[in-house]
Design a protein around this motif. Structure first.
Motif, short mmCIF file in Angstrom:
data_model
loop_
_atom_site.label_atom_id
_atom_site.label_comp_id
_atom_site.label_asym_id
_atom_site.label_seq_id
_atom_site.Cartn_x
_atom_site.Cartn_y
_atom_site.Cartn_z
N ASN A 114 43.02 48.80 21.53
CA ASN A 114 43.84 48.75 20.31
C ASN A 114 44.64 50.04 20.22
N SER A 115 45.82 50.01 20.80
CA SER A 115 46.66 51.20 20.84
C SER A 115 47.63 51.22 19.66
N THR A 116 47.74 52.38 19.02
CA THR A 116 48.69 52.54 17.92
C THR A 116 50.09 52.86 18.44
N GLN A 117 50.22 53.14 19.71
CA GLN A 117 51.51 53.50 20.31
C GLN A 117 51.98 52.39 21.25
N HIS A 118 53.30 52.30 21.41
CA HIS A 118 53.86 51.37 22.39
C HIS A 118 53.60 51.93 23.79
N ILE A 119 53.20 51.06 24.70
CA ILE A 119 52.89 51.50 26.07
C ILE A 119 53.86 50.83 27.03
N TYR A 120 54.45 51.65 27.90
CA TYR A 120 55.41 51.19 28.90
C TYR A 120 54.83 51.46 30.29
N PRO A 121 54.14 50.49 30.88
CA PRO A 121 53.59 50.69 32.22
C PRO A 121 54.70 50.70 33.29
N ILE A 122 54.57 51.62 34.23
CA ILE A 122 55.43 51.63 35.41
C ILE A 122 54.54 51.31 36.60
N VAL A 123 54.75 50.15 37.21
CA VAL A 123 53.85 49.68 38.26
C VAL A 123 54.17 50.37 39.58
N ILE A 124 53.15 50.97 40.17
CA ILE A 124 53.28 51.52 41.52
C ILE A 124 52.31 50.79 42.43
N GLY A 125 52.58 50.79 43.71
CA GLY A 125 51.71 50.08 44.65
C GLY A 125 52.29 48.74 45.01
N ASP A 126 51.68 48.13 45.99
CA ASP A 126 52.13 46.85 46.52
C ASP A 126 51.71 45.73 45.57
N THR A 127 52.67 44.98 45.08
CA THR A 127 52.35 43.87 44.16
C THR A 127 52.19 42.54 44.91
N THR A 128 52.42 42.55 46.22
CA THR A 128 52.26 41.34 47.02
C THR A 128 50.79 41.01 47.18
N LYS A 129 50.42 39.77 46.96
CA LYS A 129 49.03 39.36 47.11
C LYS A 129 48.79 38.86 48.54
N TYR A 130 47.79 39.46 49.18
CA TYR A 130 47.43 39.08 50.54
C TYR A 130 46.09 38.35 50.52
N LYS A 131 45.81 37.65 51.61
CA LYS A 131 44.48 37.07 51.76
C LYS A 131 43.46 38.21 51.75
N ASP A 132 42.36 37.96 51.06
CA ASP A 132 41.35 39.03 51.01
C ASP A 132 39.98 38.45 50.72
N LEU A 133 39.01 38.86 51.52
CA LEU A 133 37.60 38.59 51.26
C LEU A 133 36.94 39.91 50.87
N LYS A 134 36.06 39.87 49.90
CA LYS A 134 35.40 41.11 49.50
C LYS A 134 34.02 40.84 48.92
N ILE A 135 33.17 41.87 49.03
CA ILE A 135 31.86 41.85 48.39
C ILE A 135 32.05 42.46 47.01
N SER A 136 32.04 41.63 45.98
CA SER A 136 32.30 42.12 44.63
C SER A 136 31.10 42.81 44.01
N GLN A 137 29.92 42.30 44.30
CA GLN A 137 28.72 42.85 43.67
C GLN A 137 27.52 42.60 44.55
N LEU A 138 26.61 43.58 44.54
CA LEU A 138 25.38 43.45 45.32
C LEU A 138 24.22 43.92 44.45
N ASN A 139 23.25 43.04 44.23
CA ASN A 139 22.10 43.35 43.38
C ASN A 139 20.82 43.37 44.20
N VAL A 140 20.05 44.45 44.05
CA VAL A 140 18.79 44.57 44.77
C VAL A 140 17.87 45.49 43.99
N ASN A 141 16.56 45.27 44.08
CA ASN A 141 15.60 46.15 43.43
C ASN A 141 15.57 47.52 44.09
N LYS A 142 15.10 48.51 43.35
CA LYS A 142 15.01 49.86 43.90
C LYS A 142 13.78 50.00 44.81
#
Length: 622
Positions: A115-143
């Protein structure tokens, strides 16, 4: 005489333009270092923009800082905190925010819902092209696990792309494959959860690597691999719960403790108990009264480890006479006690599982006091106000370990833990950690170290130490130092510990990936502790394949701003300059000034008096 006049001063105040620059490693990973610097230069060189706004520039990674220089080496990104901090600085002004970022956040609250009281103007940097990607998002294991026991591993895999692809997921230990499974993803079926049970065959810390095979056309493979570790313990525990009443807490303790197959629990009522204390490694005394006299005497005489749980049926007059290391001036009135997690607790590792959100425990009201050195894992919270009175404490003296929980109805904690996480795991591991500490027959060391066995690359490593004197009292006069050795290069790093809140703390940074051993020593004494840890190649800031322009677009729309790309800066500048919502304000201030402070008037008066003197002298009037 000291006459005064009123002086009116007009002050022009330009609106503030806050520029937030992402200084994390993801910027350099996207090879946007130079583009960001050129963008900052164009802001600084734009005369119209600088004439209209007072420009203040900040950088942020895990926290906000006034921009001095850019290194792009922060290991985390917290966009939410950066925006919140700037809003707080400019809460009484109109101060639009330029956010220069790829929009990928790694820690903190979700900035999309800020909840911002100010106007925000994002300037996007980085590659906006979406590539194929496989990833391990989360890994759960006991200590922890126990020797020859099976422990569960849960892995969440995600796919970005439209085509149907096939891959193979594997888990490795010591270079050998211990689990593998073929997986298929598509545009609709883009997430899979894999659960398996691995066998713990080797005592000590065991390291594993989870990996999913690269697919054709995949650009970023840094997020295809994730390491984890588990500590294997060779220990079996038999626990006896003795109670004077029937209570749902008894079942909660039994289920939580027996969730570990290496532990078994017997529940007996005190009036039917047969003297079989040699069969057990730990005793839980639930709401003791006079009927516990024989068993409690034996526990004290033999220095057996025990957990005492009090409640509304506890006879505190009986307990206070037994000199167990703690007492309570209890009255018949009862009180509800909420829990507050104590971050400085170092006796054993226990994470905060949301204790503050659990329902309060019930016990007799009264002041608690200790006659032995103790540490508090949980503190009492009465009606939302934290006190310094303990709710769960551990004590250790003469090789006897004791814990005391000041309250009943812990069965509700187990139920709420399940509602919050859809699993009993967090609560059961909390009870398991407590039982593991109490059931251990190891003699307490004067020097205890709290550290992890696995760290991601370039992370800040925080190591805590707790040192006591020969009477097992915390010794703040000691000097501790740690020596860290890279097992491959043999490079040494030596650092002193700092004394913070009754514990010694050391912070280690900039260690490269690899296996390390460490030695913590007390300077001037022959007391030291050894251990090891591993730093993986996992870089959280390198897990993203593209800039998150969708999320930045939602942020701009929600706050009344507008999203721009790095090649649209001229349009952005024109919008800001032409925007009539941002204007210079003029404020008048009235100030009373003494005439005597106006030096030119003083000199003028002196000049008149001097001229009069010469004129009178000339005409002979003097």
């Amino acid at each position: 005489m000291n006459p005064t006049i009123e002086k009116i001063t007009l002050v022009n105040t330009k609106p503030t333009l806050a520029v937030l620059v992402d200084n994390s490693k993801s910027v350099s990973f996207f090879k946007e270092d130079n583009n960001v610097k050129e963008l900052l230069n164009s802001i600084a060189d734009n005369k119209e923009l600088n004439e209209k706004f007072e420009i203040k520039t900040f950088s942020f990674g895990n926290q906000l800082q006034v921009l001095d220089s850019l290194s792009f080496n922060n290991n985390d990104t917290n966009i939410y905190d950066a925006i919140s901090s700037v809003n707080e600085l400019n809460k009484d002004k109109k101060a639009p925010v330029l956010l220069i970022s790829d929009g990928n956040q790694t820690i903190g609250n979700d900035y999309e819902y800020i909840n911002s009281t100010q106007h925000i103007y994002p300037i996007v940097i980085g590659d906006t092209t979406k590539y194929k990607d496989l990833k391990i998002s989360q890994l759960n294991v006991n200590k922890y696990s126990y020797i020859k026991n099976k422990f569960p591993v849960e892995v969440i895999l995600n796919y970005e792309g439209t085509a149907t692809v096939k891959s193979k997921f594997s888990i490795f230990n010591g270079g050998k494959t211990v689990f593998s499974k073929n997986v298929t993803f598509s545009r609709l079926e883009n997430s899979k959860t894999i659960t398996t049970n691995l066998t713990s065959n080797k005592e000590g810390v065991n390291y594993y690597t989870a990996s999913i095979r690269k697919i054709e056309g995949e650009k970023n493979i840094r997020n295809n691999t994730k390491s984890f570790s588990i500590e294997v313990i060779n220990e079996q525990t038999k626990v006896l719960i003795l109670s004077s009443i029937l209570h749902p807490d008894l079942g909660a303790f039994k289920k939580a403790i027996e969730s570990n197959k290496q532990r078994s629990v017997d529940i007996q009522l005190i009036n039917k108990f047969k003297n079989q204390i040699n069969d057990y490694q730990l005793f839980i005394l639930f709401q003791p009264n006079n009927l516990f006299n024989v068993i409690l005497n034996q526990v004290i005489e033999r220095k057996l480890n025990f957990l005492l749980v009090s409640g509304t049926n506890t006879n505190w007059n009986f307990i206070n006479k037994k000199q167990v290391g703690f007492s309570k001036k209890a009255i018949s009135q009862t009180e509800n006690y909420g829990a507050n997690y104590n971050e400085s607790f170092l006796t054993f590792f226990q994470k905060d599982i949301g204790f503050n959100d659990f329902s309060p425990l019930k016990d007799k009201f009264g002041e608690i006091s200790f006659t032995r050195d103790h540490q508090d894992l949980l503190l009492q919270n009465i009606n939302g106000v934290q006190t310094q009175q303990p709710l769960l404490s551990v004590l250790e003296q003469n090789n006897q370990k004791t814990a005391v929980l000041f309250g009943e109805r812990i069965w509700k904690w187990r139920s709420l833990s399940f509602l919050n996480s859809n699993s009993f795991q967090d609560f059961d591991q909390f009870i398991g950690n407590l039982v593991q500490y109490l059931a251990s027959k190891k003699k307490r060391n004067r020097l205890e170290i709290n550290t992890k066995s696995l760290y991601p690359a370039n992370s800040t490593i925080n190591i805590s130490a707790f040192y006591v004197d020969k009477n097992y009292n915390f010794d703040n006069r000691a000097s501790l130092e740690i020596t860290i050795t890279n097992k491959e290069t043999k490079e040494l790093t030596k650092l002193p510990f700092s004394l913070i809140n009754k514990s010694f703390q050391a912070t280690v940074e900039n260690l490269s990936s690899g296996d390390y051993s460490y030695k913590v020593a007390v300077v001037g004494q022959k007391i030291s502790k050894y251990g090891q840890f591993k730093i993986t190649d996992y870089e959280i800031e390198e897990q993203f394949t593209h800039a998150n322009s969708e999320k930045l677009q939602k942020l701009a729309k929600k706050t009344g701003g507008k999203l721009f790309y790095k090649n649209q800066t001229n349009t952005l500048f024109e919008d800001l300059i032409d925007n009539k919502a941002y204007f210079t304000t003029q404020k008048s201030t009235t100030k009373e000034e003494n005439l005597i402070d106006w030096k030119w008037i003083l000199f003028f008066v002196i000049g008149l008096f001097t001229a009069e003197w010469f004129i009178r002298k000339y005409y002979g009037k003097i």
